[in-house]
Every structure is written in C-alpha cells, then in structure tokens.
Scaffold this motif. Structure first.
Motif, PDB file in Angstrom:
ATOM      1  N   PRO A 324       0.811  -1.236   0.000  1.00 19.22           N
ATOM      2  CA  PRO A 324       0.000   0.000   0.000  1.00 19.22           C
ATOM      3  C   PRO A 324       0.833   1.271   0.000  1.00 19.22           C
ATOM      4  CG  PRO A 324      -0.099  -1.080   2.140  1.00 19.22           C
ATOM      5  CD  PRO A 324       0.568  -2.045   1.212  1.00 19.22           C
ATOM      6  N   ALA A 325       1.998   1.229   0.645  1.00 19.20           N
ATOM      7  CA  ALA A 325       2.850   2.422   0.660  1.00 19.20           C
ATOM      8  C   ALA A 325       3.381   2.718  -0.741  1.00 19.20           C
ATOM      9  CB  ALA A 325       4.007   2.232   1.643  1.00 19.20           C
ATOM     10  N   PHE A 326       3.856   1.688  -1.433  1.00 19.04           N
ATOM     11  CA  PHE A 326       4.361   1.896  -2.789  1.00 19.04           C
ATOM     12  C   PHE A 326       3.239   2.296  -3.733  1.00 19.04           C
ATOM     13  CE2 PHE A 326       5.298   0.488  -7.094  1.00 19.04           C
ATOM     14  CZ  PHE A 326       6.517   1.102  -7.315  1.00 19.04           C
ATOM     15  N   PHE A 327       2.081   1.653  -3.597  1.00 16.15           N
ATOM     16  CA  PHE A 327       0.941   1.981  -4.459  1.00 16.15           C
ATOM     17  C   PHE A 327       0.554   3.449  -4.289  1.00 16.15           C
ATOM     18  CE2 PHE A 327      -3.565   2.192  -5.534  1.00 16.15           C
ATOM     19  CZ  PHE A 327      -3.611   1.495  -6.739  1.00 16.15           C
ATOM     20  N   THR A 328       0.513   3.928  -3.047  1.00 16.23           N
ATOM     21  CA  THR A 328       0.192   5.328  -2.794  1.00 16.23           C
ATOM     22  C   THR A 328       1.248   6.245  -3.379  1.00 16.23           C
ATOM     23  OG1 THR A 328      -0.928   4.730  -0.725  1.00 16.23           O
ATOM     24  CG2 THR A 328      -0.274   7.033  -0.997  1.00 16.23           C
ATOM     25  N   LEU A 329       2.509   5.880  -3.192  1.00 17.31           N
ATOM     26  CA  LEU A 329       3.597   6.683  -3.741  1.00 17.31           C
ATOM     27  C   LEU A 329       3.471   6.817  -5.253  1.00 17.31           C
ATOM     28  CD1 LEU A 329       6.378   8.105  -3.449  1.00 17.31           C
ATOM     29  CD2 LEU A 329       7.430   5.833  -3.621  1.00 17.31           C
ATOM     30  N   ALA A 330       3.222   5.710  -5.935  1.00 17.88           N
ATOM     31  CA  ALA A 330       3.093   5.739  -7.396  1.00 17.88           C
ATOM     32  C   ALA A 330       1.900   6.587  -7.825  1.00 17.88           C
ATOM     33  CB  ALA A 330       2.953   4.311  -7.931  1.00 17.88           C
ATOM     34  N   ALA A 331       0.785   6.465  -7.108  1.00 21.64           N
ATOM     35  CA  ALA A 331      -0.410   7.242  -7.459  1.00 21.64           C
ATOM     36  C   ALA A 331      -0.166   8.732  -7.284  1.00 21.64           C
ATOM     37  CB  ALA A 331      -1.585   6.789  -6.594  1.00 21.64           C
ATOM     38  N   SER A 367      -0.985  11.408  -1.022  1.00 23.08           N
ATOM     39  CA  SER A 367       0.211  10.999  -0.260  1.00 23.08           C
ATOM     40  C   SER A 367      -0.039  11.112   1.236  1.00 23.08           C
ATOM     41  CB  SER A 367       1.415  11.853  -0.673  1.00 23.08           C
ATOM     42  OG  SER A 367       1.294  13.199  -0.221  1.00 23.08           O
ATOM     43  N   SER A 368      -0.806  12.126   1.664  1.00 22.36           N
ATOM     44  CA  SER A 368      -1.101  12.301   3.087  1.00 22.36           C
ATOM     45  C   SER A 368      -2.016  11.192   3.594  1.00 22.36           C
ATOM     46  CB  SER A 368      -1.756  13.670   3.316  1.00 22.36           C
ATOM     47  OG  SER A 368      -0.883  14.719   2.944  1.00 22.36           O
ATOM     48  N   ALA A 369      -3.023  10.832   2.792  1.00 19.42           N
ATOM     49  CA  ALA A 369      -3.933   9.759   3.186  1.00 19.42           C
ATOM     50  C   ALA A 369      -3.176   8.439   3.326  1.00 19.42           C
ATOM     51  CB  ALA A 369      -5.061   9.629   2.167  1.00 19.42           C
ATOM     52  N   GLY A 370      -2.331   8.129   2.355  1.00 18.35           N
ATOM     53  CA  GLY A 370      -1.555   6.897   2.429  1.00 18.35           C
ATOM     54  C   GLY A 370      -0.580   6.903   3.590  1.00 18.35           C
ATOM     55  N   MET A 371       0.030   8.060   3.847  1.00 19.19           N
ATOM     56  CA  MET A 371       0.949   8.176   4.984  1.00 19.19           C
ATOM     57  C   MET A 371       0.238   7.903   6.299  1.00 19.19           C
ATOM     58  SD  MET A 371       1.807  10.349   7.679  1.00 19.19           S
ATOM     59  CE  MET A 371       1.104  11.949   7.213  1.00 19.19           C
ATOM     60  N   LEU A 372      -0.957   8.480   6.487  1.00 19.82           N
ATOM     61  CA  LEU A 372      -1.675   8.286   7.748  1.00 19.82           C
ATOM     62  C   LEU A 372      -2.138   6.848   7.932  1.00 19.82           C
ATOM     63  CD1 LEU A 372      -3.841  11.539   7.999  1.00 19.82           C
ATOM     64  CD2 LEU A 372      -1.936  10.880   9.474  1.00 19.82           C
ATOM     65  N   ALA A 387      -4.036  -4.132   3.409  1.00 21.95           N
ATOM     66  CA  ALA A 387      -3.409  -3.535   2.228  1.00 21.95           C
ATOM     67  C   ALA A 387      -4.405  -3.373   1.091  1.00 21.95           C
ATOM     68  CB  ALA A 387      -2.223  -4.398   1.791  1.00 21.95           C
ATOM     69  N   ARG A 388      -5.289  -4.333   0.933  1.00 24.89           N
ATOM     70  CA  ARG A 388      -6.272  -4.272  -0.149  1.00 24.89           C
ATOM     71  C   ARG A 388      -7.199  -3.078   0.025  1.00 24.89           C
ATOM     72  NH1 ARG A 388     -10.332  -9.261  -1.890  1.00 24.89           N
ATOM     73  NH2 ARG A 388     -11.311  -8.202  -3.667  1.00 24.89           N
ATOM     74  N   ALA A 389      -7.591  -2.805   1.270  1.00 28.22           N
ATOM     75  CA  ALA A 389      -8.476  -1.670   1.536  1.00 28.22           C
ATOM     76  C   ALA A 389      -7.782  -0.354   1.210  1.00 28.22           C
ATOM     77  CB  ALA A 389      -8.927  -1.690   2.992  1.00 28.22           C
ATOM     78  N   ILE A 390      -6.509  -0.233   1.578  1.00 26.79           N
ATOM     79  CA  ILE A 390      -5.772   1.003   1.289  1.00 26.79           C
ATOM     80  C   ILE A 390      -5.629   1.191  -0.204  1.00 26.79           C
ATOM     81  CG2 ILE A 390      -3.585   2.229   1.591  1.00 26.79           C
ATOM     82  CD1 ILE A 390      -3.239   0.796   4.243  1.00 26.79           C
ATOM     83  N   ARG A 391      -5.278   0.129  -0.914  1.00 31.91           N
ATOM     84  CA  ARG A 391      -5.153   0.243  -2.377  1.00 31.91           C
ATOM     85  C   ARG A 391      -6.479   0.640  -3.004  1.00 31.91           C
ATOM     86  NH1 ARG A 391      -2.597  -4.812  -1.901  1.00 31.91           N
ATOM     87  NH2 ARG A 391      -4.340  -5.775  -3.044  1.00 31.91           N
ATOM     88  N   GLY A 392      -7.585   0.088  -2.500  1.00 25.11           N
ATOM     89  CA  GLY A 392      -8.888   0.438  -3.054  1.00 25.11           C
ATOM     90  C   GLY A 392      -9.220   1.906  -2.845  1.00 25.11           C
ATOM     91  N   VAL A 393      -8.980   2.408  -1.631  1.00 23.77           N
ATOM     92  CA  VAL A 393      -9.255   3.807  -1.322  1.00 23.77           C
ATOM     93  C   VAL A 393      -8.405   4.730  -2.180  1.00 23.77           C
ATOM     94  CG1 VAL A 393      -8.955   5.574   0.455  1.00 23.77           C
ATOM     95  CG2 VAL A 393     -10.103   3.440   1.015  1.00 23.77           C
TER      96      VAL A 393
END
Length: 468
Positions: A324-331, A367-372, A387-393
C-alpha cells in the motif's frame, strides 16, 4: 509485505515514557483533526448536493444563497485545514524524534490543538447565516463575517504553535538532523514565511484602507507560499512511503534533503516582494506566480531519484504494487506529474487552471492519506489497515481525480470558463466536463471511504504497545 517490518524512517530517540506518551496523545489529536476536517468537508459536499434540488432555497431554515457558501466551507476543510493538520501531525512526530530526552515547551502542541478545535465552528457556522456573503478568493476562499476571520486566525496560530515548538527543540537535536526533523524544519520555516507574507499584506492593506475590500490581495502572496509548504509535506510523505515500500534508506537521502533545501530557498524571497515591488502591483503578483514555477525543479529531482530506486528493483511488473505504501507513492507521483505538465501548458484563464491545481493538490492529499493509513497508524500503535483496503481507497481517490483533471483540462482547451458552472459550451468542452463530473464521483467515494477507514482505525484499541 508487512508495514511493521519495513525500515523505519529514522532511528527513534530515547525519550522519557511519560513525555513520549503525552506526545503520542497529541499525535492522536492531530490525526483526528485531519480526518475530522475531511469528515466536515464530506458533510458540506452532501449539503451542496441537496442545494442543487430545485426549490431547496425556499425550504424552511435553509440559508439564503447557500451553494457558494457551502462550497467555500467544503474547500477550506478538504484542502486548507486537512493539509495543515497533516503538517502539524508530521511536525509533532518530528519534534518527538528530534528531542533525545524530553520535549521542551511541550504544552505548545496542546495549545495549538485547542486553537484549531476552536477554529472549526468559527469557520463553518457563517455558512448558515443569511446575511453572509461568500468570496471565492484564490487559495483560501472565505465567507465575509468576523467569526470566519477569527476562525482563520485560530487556525493559523494553532498550526504555528507546534512549528514554533519544533524550532525551540532543534538546537538540542542530534546532528545531522533525522530526515523527518530536517523536512519539517524546512516546512515549518516556509510556513513562517507565509505567515510573514500574510502579515505584510494585511499591514499594507490597512495603510491604504483596503482591508474591507477583496481579500484576494491579502491571500495572494501568502497563499503562494503555502503551496511551498504543501510541496514540502508531499515530498516528506513520499520519503516516508518510499522507506516502507521502496527500500529507501538514510543512505539514499541526498536528493531528498537537497530537494527540501531547494524548496525553502525558493520560498525565501517571497516576503521581500512586499518591499521590493509596489504594493499589490501587477509586477508583485507576477513575481509570486513566477516563483511558484521553481517548485518543478526540487520535485523533479526527488521524483527522479525515487524512479531510479524503483528501477533497481527490476522491471515495472516486478515493482511492489501490492504494497500500500508503494501503491500510494506511485499514485501521488502520477498525479503530480500530470498536474505539473498541465501547469506548463496553461494559456489564459479557463478550466485548465483548476485542472492543473486539482491534480497537484490531490497528489498532496493522496500521499497524506496513504501516509496516515500506514506510517501514521504505526506511530500511534494502531493495528494496520488491510493492504487491499488502502489500495482500493487510494485507487478511487487518485484514479478518479486523474481522469477528472484530464476532462477539465480538455474542456478548458475548448473554452469552458473557470468558476462558471453554467453557460453554453462547445460539444468537446461539454464532453470534457461530463467526464470530469463522472470521474469526480469516484474521487468523492474514495475520499469518503478514507474517512470511514481512518476513523475506524483510529478508534480501535492498540494492537501493540506504542514504541517510544
């Protein structure tokens, strides 16, 4: 890949248990304020939808001319308060890490939280007063009422107090400064510059008797500098997410520190523009606008460094997309790249400008949402979110805004006017705005899902003892 096994952002200082626990309670407070701001913004998004119902303006107890007043509150809570609360969270976390023994002036953080809490009702209540008028000024839209002005003052001072506390604790911090402390020292310095710019603008307006006029002159310079603060927050989030999902370590931090230093140096001339140029002259406005283009260099520097780090992991298909951290970073990187490219293609004043701004600022929010949801919950000792929930959000939030920004940009290229919701449109412009509206639904769903997931995660009991 378990987030808790990832390399930490930095070595943790040895702090007194009581002091560390007090700071952690404060971190909880800032996290709740950040998520609460988005929750309030969501409520006003619903009220905005209701205000579109024909005849609603004649309903009992419904405020006169609510739509634009509700829009002001939605923007202020979903952008300004949300991101400033994230800044305060990161600044407080940096203060805890930078203080090897105890935090000096620890109570400043609690004072700041009290001021921000007091700002909430001051900022949304004027939307329900019939006699108030909205003003869609750049950077910080407002409602013309003394209570709203008081709320903005409470908000600015509330965030200033943890920033000041970090500066008080920096002289005793370890050298070199830990990455988070270095980044938040730069962000805090820029925040101080923005406050100086607001004060200078207010003083000059008072001299010429223009305080009661349009607030766009007041917010222009400081608002530009706040974009530098948000850029510093985004790069810090990227660094945190990269440490968890990209195997980024302190040995890789050269580009990160240089990028933060560049942002601070670029922001430094801002307050001096009030002395160098004639007050509120076109030259001064262009000076601030031109200054903002400098943000491309540090973000490209660090973004390129992150991309090079990712390439060392192998082909794109082997990158840790499920993390989820990498997915958020890429997004976030994709959104910022889109918005940055749009910024250099804008000519004139149409919906291409908000398309650029929405993409860039959503990159900060994503990035802030993924960080929190990753690092933030870990710091608070809360159980990790799936992780699946974070990626979905993040996928809904970032993906929806990515498509929506493209639609708005295309519409602007064919004549769709900025800040004008109605009027005849070219067929392509109409199609672009339709795409924007449809894609925005997914952004709204993603934002609402983040609020729900974050509230549930923060409200859960600790999964493990908090780490000092």
């Amino acid at each position: 890949m378990n987030d808790r096994t990832q390399p930490p952002l930095e070595a943790r200082p040895v702090a007194s248990p009581a002091g560390a626990e007090a700071m952690r309670r404060e971190l909880f407070g800032w996290a709740w304020l950040a998520v609460g701001a988005l929750a309030v913004a969501g409520v006003f998004a619903l009220l905005l939808a209701l205000s579109r119902i024909p005849g609603m303006d004649r309903a009992p107890f419904w405020p006169l001319g609510f739509f634009y007043k509700g829009l002001v509150i939605h923007v202020v809570f979903s952008l300004v308060i949300w991101l400033l609360a994230v800044l305060a969270f990161l600044v407080s976390a940096a203060t805890l890490k930078a203080s090897p023994g105890r935090v000096r002036a620890a109570s400043l953080g609690q004072i700041g939280q009290g001021l921000v809490i007091a700002a909430f009702p001051c900022l949304f209540a004027p939307a329900f007063f019939d006699a108030t008028l909205p003003e869609l000024s750049n950077y910080i839209p407002l409602i013309r009422h003394p209570l709203y002005d008081l709320g903005l003052a409470f908000l600015a001072l509330g965030v200033l107090t943890p920033v000041a506390r970090l500066m008080i604790n920096l002289p005793g911090a370890a050298r070199p400064l830990p990455p988070l402390a270095f980044a938040m020292a730069a962000a805090g310095f820029i925040y101080l510059l923005a406050m100086i710019a607001f004060a200078a603008a207010g003083g000059l307006l008072a001299q010429i008797g223009g305080v009661g006029g349009s607030r766009d002159l007041f917010f222009w310079g400081g608002g530009h500098l706040m974009q530098f603060v948000y850029a510093a927050v985004m790069l810090t989030n990227w660094r945190i997410l990269a440490g968890r999902g990209l195997r980024w370590t302190a040995a890789d931090d050269g580009p990160f520190r240089l990028a933060l230093l560049m942002i601070a140096v670029l922001a430094l001339p801002g307050p001096f523009f009030y002395a160098v140029f004639d007050a509120f002259s076109p030259a001064q406005r262009e000076g601030f606008r031109f200054l903002q283009f400098g943000l491309a260099a540090p973000t490209l520097l660090f973004g390129a460094a992150l991309l090079m780090k990712a390439r060392r992991l192998g082909p794109v298909q082997r990158w840790p997309w499920r993390d989820p951290a990498f997915f958020t970073l890429a997004a976030s990187l994709a959104l910022f790249a889109l918005g940055g490219a749009m910024g250099f293609l804008i000519t004139g004043s149409d919906t291409r400008t908000p398309a650029h701004y929405h993409a860039v600022i959503t990159a900060v929010s994503v990035s802030s949402a993924g960080m929190l949801l990753t690092y933030g919950l870990d710091e608070l000792g809360r159980a990790p979110v799936a992780a699946r929930a974070i990626r979905g959000v993040i996928g809904l939030y970032a993906g929806g805004q990515f498509v929506a920004s493209i639609g708005m940009f295309v519409a602007g290229g064919y004549g769709a006017a900025r800040k004008t919701p109605t009027g005849a449109l070219d067929p392509i412009a109409a199609a672009g705005m339709a795409v924007h509206g449809f894609a925005s639904i997914f952004t709204i769903i993603g934002g609402a899902a983040f609020v729900v997931i974050a509230i549930r995660a923060l409200a859960r009991r600790n999964a493990a003892l908090p780490r000092a």
